[in-house]
Motif scaffolding. Structure first.
Motif, PDB file in Angstrom:
ATOM      1  N   SER A  90     -47.119  75.728  -0.784  1.00 12.99           N
ATOM      2  CA  SER A  90     -46.540  76.841  -1.859  1.00 12.99           C
ATOM      3  C   SER A  90     -47.515  78.042  -2.067  1.00 12.99           C
ATOM      4  N   LEU A  91     -48.757  77.343  -2.596  1.00 14.79           N
ATOM      5  CA  LEU A  91     -49.685  78.096  -2.989  1.00 14.79           C
ATOM      6  C   LEU A  91     -50.262  79.179  -1.839  1.00 14.79           C
ATOM      7  N   ALA A  92     -50.308  78.594  -0.469  1.00 13.42           N
ATOM      8  CA  ALA A  92     -50.957  79.361   0.556  1.00 13.42           C
ATOM      9  C   ALA A  92     -49.622  80.332   0.779  1.00 13.42           C
ATOM     10  N   ALA A  93     -48.471  80.229   0.659  1.00 17.61           N
ATOM     11  CA  ALA A  93     -47.109  80.984   0.991  1.00 17.61           C
ATOM     12  C   ALA A  93     -47.290  82.101   0.077  1.00 17.61           C
ATOM     13  N   GLN A  94     -47.413  81.734  -1.524  1.00 21.04           N
ATOM     14  CA  GLN A  94     -47.506  82.935  -2.312  1.00 21.04           C
ATOM     15  C   GLN A  94     -48.497  83.905  -2.148  1.00 21.04           C
ATOM     16  N   LEU A  95     -49.696  83.369  -1.850  1.00 19.50           N
ATOM     17  CA  LEU A  95     -51.008  84.285  -1.390  1.00 19.50           C
ATOM     18  C   LEU A  95     -50.802  85.015  -0.279  1.00 19.50           C
ATOM     19  N   PHE A  96     -50.257  84.515   0.950  1.00 23.83           N
ATOM     20  CA  PHE A  96     -49.901  84.944   2.056  1.00 23.83           C
ATOM     21  C   PHE A  96     -48.811  86.290   2.068  1.00 23.83           C
ATOM     22  N   PHE A  97     -47.802  86.091   1.236  1.00 22.55           N
ATOM     23  CA  PHE A  97     -47.034  87.078   1.072  1.00 22.55           C
ATOM     24  C   PHE A  97     -47.047  87.913  -0.166  1.00 22.55           C
ATOM     25  N   ASN A  98     -48.216  87.817  -0.642  1.00 22.29           N
ATOM     26  CA  ASN A  98     -48.866  88.793  -1.839  1.00 22.29           C
ATOM     27  C   ASN A  98     -48.021  88.486  -3.122  1.00 22.29           C
ATOM     28  N   PHE A  99     -47.887  87.156  -3.440  1.00 18.33           N
ATOM     29  CA  PHE A  99     -47.137  86.867  -4.703  1.00 18.33           C
ATOM     30  C   PHE A  99     -45.737  87.806  -5.134  1.00 18.33           C
ATOM     31  N   PRO A 100     -45.032  87.872  -4.219  1.00 17.47           N
ATOM     32  CA  PRO A 100     -43.732  88.621  -4.230  1.00 17.47           C
ATOM     33  C   PRO A 100     -42.923  88.378  -5.721  1.00 17.47           C
ATOM     34  N   GLN A 101     -43.020  87.354  -6.153  1.00 18.83           N
ATOM     35  CA  GLN A 101     -42.360  86.850  -7.483  1.00 18.83           C
ATOM     36  C   GLN A 101     -42.759  87.884  -8.657  1.00 18.83           C
ATOM     37  N   ASN A 102     -44.238  88.661  -8.420  1.00 20.43           N
ATOM     38  CA  ASN A 102     -44.405  89.410  -9.641  1.00 20.43           C
ATOM     39  C   ASN A 102     -43.550  90.762  -9.490  1.00 20.43           C
ATOM     40  N   ASP A 103     -42.903  90.976  -8.577  1.00 25.26           N
ATOM     41  CA  ASP A 103     -42.090  92.233  -8.301  1.00 25.26           C
ATOM     42  C   ASP A 103     -40.768  92.006  -8.403  1.00 25.26           C
ATOM     43  N   LEU A 104     -40.084  90.777  -8.890  1.00 25.08           N
ATOM     44  CA  LEU A 104     -38.901  90.401  -9.239  1.00 25.08           C
ATOM     45  C   LEU A 104     -38.636  89.908 -10.379  1.00 25.08           C
ATOM     46  N   PHE A 105     -37.563  89.921 -11.187  1.00 23.99           N
ATOM     47  CA  PHE A 105     -36.946  89.317 -12.456  1.00 23.99           C
ATOM     48  C   PHE A 105     -36.275  88.081 -11.805  1.00 23.99           C
ATOM     49  N   VAL A 106     -36.891  86.810 -11.800  1.00 27.53           N
ATOM     50  CA  VAL A 106     -36.507  85.741 -11.058  1.00 27.53           C
ATOM     51  C   VAL A 106     -35.705  84.856 -12.192  1.00 27.53           C
ATOM     52  N   ILE A 107     -34.281  84.490 -11.764  1.00 25.40           N
ATOM     53  CA  ILE A 107     -33.487  83.575 -12.575  1.00 25.40           C
ATOM     54  C   ILE A 107     -33.122  82.437 -11.967  1.00 25.40           C
ATOM     55  N   ALA A 159     -34.838  76.229  -0.209  1.00 22.64           N
ATOM     56  CA  ALA A 159     -35.590  76.231   1.019  1.00 22.64           C
ATOM     57  C   ALA A 159     -36.875  75.710   0.741  1.00 22.64           C
ATOM     58  N   GLU A 160     -37.603  75.321   1.756  1.00 26.65           N
ATOM     59  CA  GLU A 160     -38.994  74.915   2.083  1.00 26.65           C
ATOM     60  C   GLU A 160     -39.590  76.181   1.195  1.00 26.65           C
ATOM     61  N   SER A 161     -40.878  76.093   0.391  1.00 29.45           N
ATOM     62  CA  SER A 161     -41.636  76.867  -0.157  1.00 29.45           C
ATOM     63  C   SER A 161     -42.189  78.267   0.668  1.00 29.45           C
ATOM     64  N   PHE A 162     -42.669  77.891   1.908  1.00 27.53           N
ATOM     65  CA  PHE A 162     -43.088  78.936   2.814  1.00 27.53           C
ATOM     66  C   PHE A 162     -41.663  80.159   3.077  1.00 27.53           C
ATOM     67  N   ASP A 163     -40.490  79.250   3.193  1.00 29.48           N
ATOM     68  CA  ASP A 163     -39.495  80.232   3.436  1.00 29.48           C
ATOM     69  C   ASP A 163     -38.970  80.986   2.012  1.00 29.48           C
ATOM     70  N   ILE A 164     -38.927  80.394   0.981  1.00 28.85           N
ATOM     71  CA  ILE A 164     -38.828  81.163  -0.307  1.00 28.85           C
ATOM     72  C   ILE A 164     -39.450  82.228  -0.520  1.00 28.85           C
ATOM     73  N   PHE A 165     -40.709  81.845  -0.348  1.00 25.88           N
ATOM     74  CA  PHE A 165     -41.582  83.250  -0.767  1.00 25.88           C
ATOM     75  C   PHE A 165     -41.612  84.269   0.279  1.00 25.88           C
ATOM     76  N   HIS A 166     -41.564  83.888   1.584  1.00 30.63           N
ATOM     77  CA  HIS A 166     -41.341  84.975   2.586  1.00 30.63           C
ATOM     78  C   HIS A 166     -40.012  85.472   2.382  1.00 30.63           C
ATOM     79  N   GLU A 167     -38.765  84.994   1.902  1.00 36.93           N
ATOM     80  CA  GLU A 167     -37.624  85.834   1.791  1.00 36.93           C
ATOM     81  C   GLU A 167     -37.794  86.642   0.523  1.00 36.93           C
ATOM     82  N   MET A 168     -38.520  86.160  -0.597  1.00 37.43           N
ATOM     83  CA  MET A 168     -38.744  86.912  -1.553  1.00 37.43           C
ATOM     84  C   MET A 168     -39.511  88.371  -1.227  1.00 37.43           C
TER      85      MET A 168
END
Length: 506
Positions: A90-107, A159-168
């Motif tokens: 999960s951490l690797a996915a966030q880093l690899f995809f440059n923390f996309p959650q920071n650009d989203l309002f997530v509910i 979904a799996e963490s990689f897919d979550i942050f990839h889709e984000m």
């Protein structure tokens, strides 16, 4: 992705245990946890209950230059050793995809039932306020942008963490600014959302489910995983009518300030929002809200709402969506428009016939959702005969079978027991197990293993004083049988075909 940045992140979360790299000042070009997706100069993550070193060797053959794992697999490729590979992914996915959650309002929505409907309600409200800027991850489908190709079927509730942050990341790149998603209990059990902080976390309800060998070991663990959303959200919304409300509220208070915790419920003077039912029909309902306490910023929410789906439980889901979308900046007019025009595939879909009553198609697949659905129909329309067509999944959730019978005993008149994703179990055996808990002095039952035939028979024998409920499958286009997704026409298609074949319906 810089490997030294990944190691620093793993150290920050106290799961880094070492590396055999000569230098961590290197870069990887891709990240994979499926050996078939590994490419040249990729970091391969060794995870899975049935992981084999053969998968690692396959990934290396495809070009993986580093692997991340909880143990040394004694291959020539350098490794990064961690104490928890799921958290690390999960951490690797966030880093690899440059923390996309920071650009989203997530509910995020969690609950035994209502997650999908609430997610759709919220998505439609926010899409009315912010066209082409809302992404959605639901059990039914994922939407990561405004184009037709940006919508596709879901494979897992979360979904799996990689897919979550990839889709984000894809959603952000497609111009989305909001994400509404379902958060299953297994998302926390398996660390699929580890390290993710939600802007809004919503706790809808809880009832015994997903307990078994391949799921949660007991209800306490199930509740614990559900409550994790409250511990990882900046704002918390909780249904005050939910079982274990006090425990959930206490969990929210651990990490969330009191003025960022909101509650709602029917005729609840202590809740932030109190729901009063106004009118109900077989196809929709209306309600109004009262704002309690010192919440001047919420006064606009105290008005009337129409919901496109029937059931008091959908009024509760709608209220959760109202509060969540308010926190995301939506106006009351957006809420009213969104709720009045939401269609959720496979959720309280209905077909009115000329001579065979009203047919409801709903994904109700556990005691909580089945009980709520049948109770609503029985209570609101006591003069109607309620017929249910249902089965129970194989290989998991065995407690559902007794739960289904309990709901049928209380609120149904007739039940056709049939097949619903039997897995490696015998569907007849599952049906007989459900039947063993049914009080036959209250409910007339018939076992018809072929689901299509059970649906046809239920509708054929119905009159205009019947409500026929097709429960469990919704618009799922397959039956899971012995490890194979076997094509199935979907309940709506089967029902419409049956109705069209009746002479008196033409």
């Amino acid at each position: 992705m810089r490997v030294n940045q990944l190691i620093a992140l793993l150290q920050e979360h106290d799961i880094y245990q070492g590396t055999t790299l000569k230098s961590d000042d290197v870069n990887v070009d891709s990240l994979a946890y499926d050996s078939r997706q590994a490419t040249k100069n990729s970091l391969f993550v060794c995870k899975g209950f049935n992981f084999s070193v053969d998968y690692l060797k396959q990934a290396i053959d495809k070009g993986a230059s580093i692997y991340l794992a909880e143990e040394d697999y004694h291959v020539d490729t350098p490794m990064i050793l961690v104490s928890d590979v799921r958290k690390a992914l999960s951490l690797a996915a966030q880093l690899f995809f440059n923390f996309p959650q920071n650009d989203l309002f997530v509910i995020g929505y969690t609950g035994t039932k209502g997650k999908t409907t609430s997610t759709y309600f919220t998505k439609n409200i926010l899409a009315h306020a912010n066209p082409k800027e809302v992404a959605m991850f639901s059990t039914i489908n994922h939407i990561i942008g405004p184009k037709p190709d940006d919508e596709f079927k879901a494979h897992l509730t979360t979904a799996e963490s990689f897919d979550i942050f990839h889709e984000m990341r894809q959603a952000v790149d497609n111009g989305c600014k909001y994400l509404v998603m379902e958060v299953a209990s297994q998302a926390y059990l398996l660390d699929r959302v580890y390290g993710l902080t939600f802007d809004v976390g919503v706790f809808l309800n809880i009832s015994p489910d997903h307990i078994g060998v391949n799921e949660h070991p007991n209800f306490a663990n199930y509740l614990f995983c559900k409550m994790q959303l409250m511990l990882n959200s900046r704002n918390c919304i909780i249904d005050a009518d939910a079982d274990h409300f006090d425990e959930v509220l206490s969990a929210a208070k651990v990490s969330t300030a009191p003025d960022h915790i909101f509650t709602y419920g029917f005729n609840q003077p202590e809740a932030t929002l109190s729901i009063t039912q106004d009118a109900a029909s077989l196809t929709g309902s209306s309600f109004n809200l009262t704002v309690n306490g010192d919440h001047a910023d919420l006064t606009d929410l105290a008005t009337d709402y129409d919901v496109s789906l029937p059931g008091d439980f959908n009024q509760a889901n709608a209220t959760a969506a109202i509060m969540a979308s308010h926190l995301a900046g939506a106006a009351v007019a957006d809420m009213q428009a969104g709720l009045a025009n939401t269609v959720v595939p496979g959720r309280m879909e209905f077909i009115k016939t000329k001579h065979h009553g009203t047919v409801y198609i709903d994904y109700a697949h556990d005691w909580g959702s089945m009980n709520a659905l049948l109770k609503f129909l029985h209570t609101q329309f006591p003069d109607y005969h309620v017929t249910a067509v249902l089965g129970s999944t194989g290989d998991k959730g065995e407690d559902r079978r007794e739960g289904f019978a309990k709901a049928l005993n209380q609120y149904a008149d007739t039940a056709f027991l049939t097949t619903d994703d039997p897995g490696y179990e015998d569907p007849m055996k599952i049906a007989k197990e459900i039947d063993s808990f049914i009080d036959h002095s209250k409910v007339k039952t018939m076992i018809i293993p072929q689901r299509e035939e059970a649906i046809r028979h239920a509708i054929a024998t119905a009159t205009n004083h019947d409500l026929v409920v097709l429960a469990g499958k919704g618009e799922d286009p397959y039956q899971k049988v012995k490890g194979v997704d076997t094509p199935y026409d979907t309940d709506p298609v089967v029902a419409k075909g049956a109705i069209a074949a009746f002479v008196n319906e033409n």
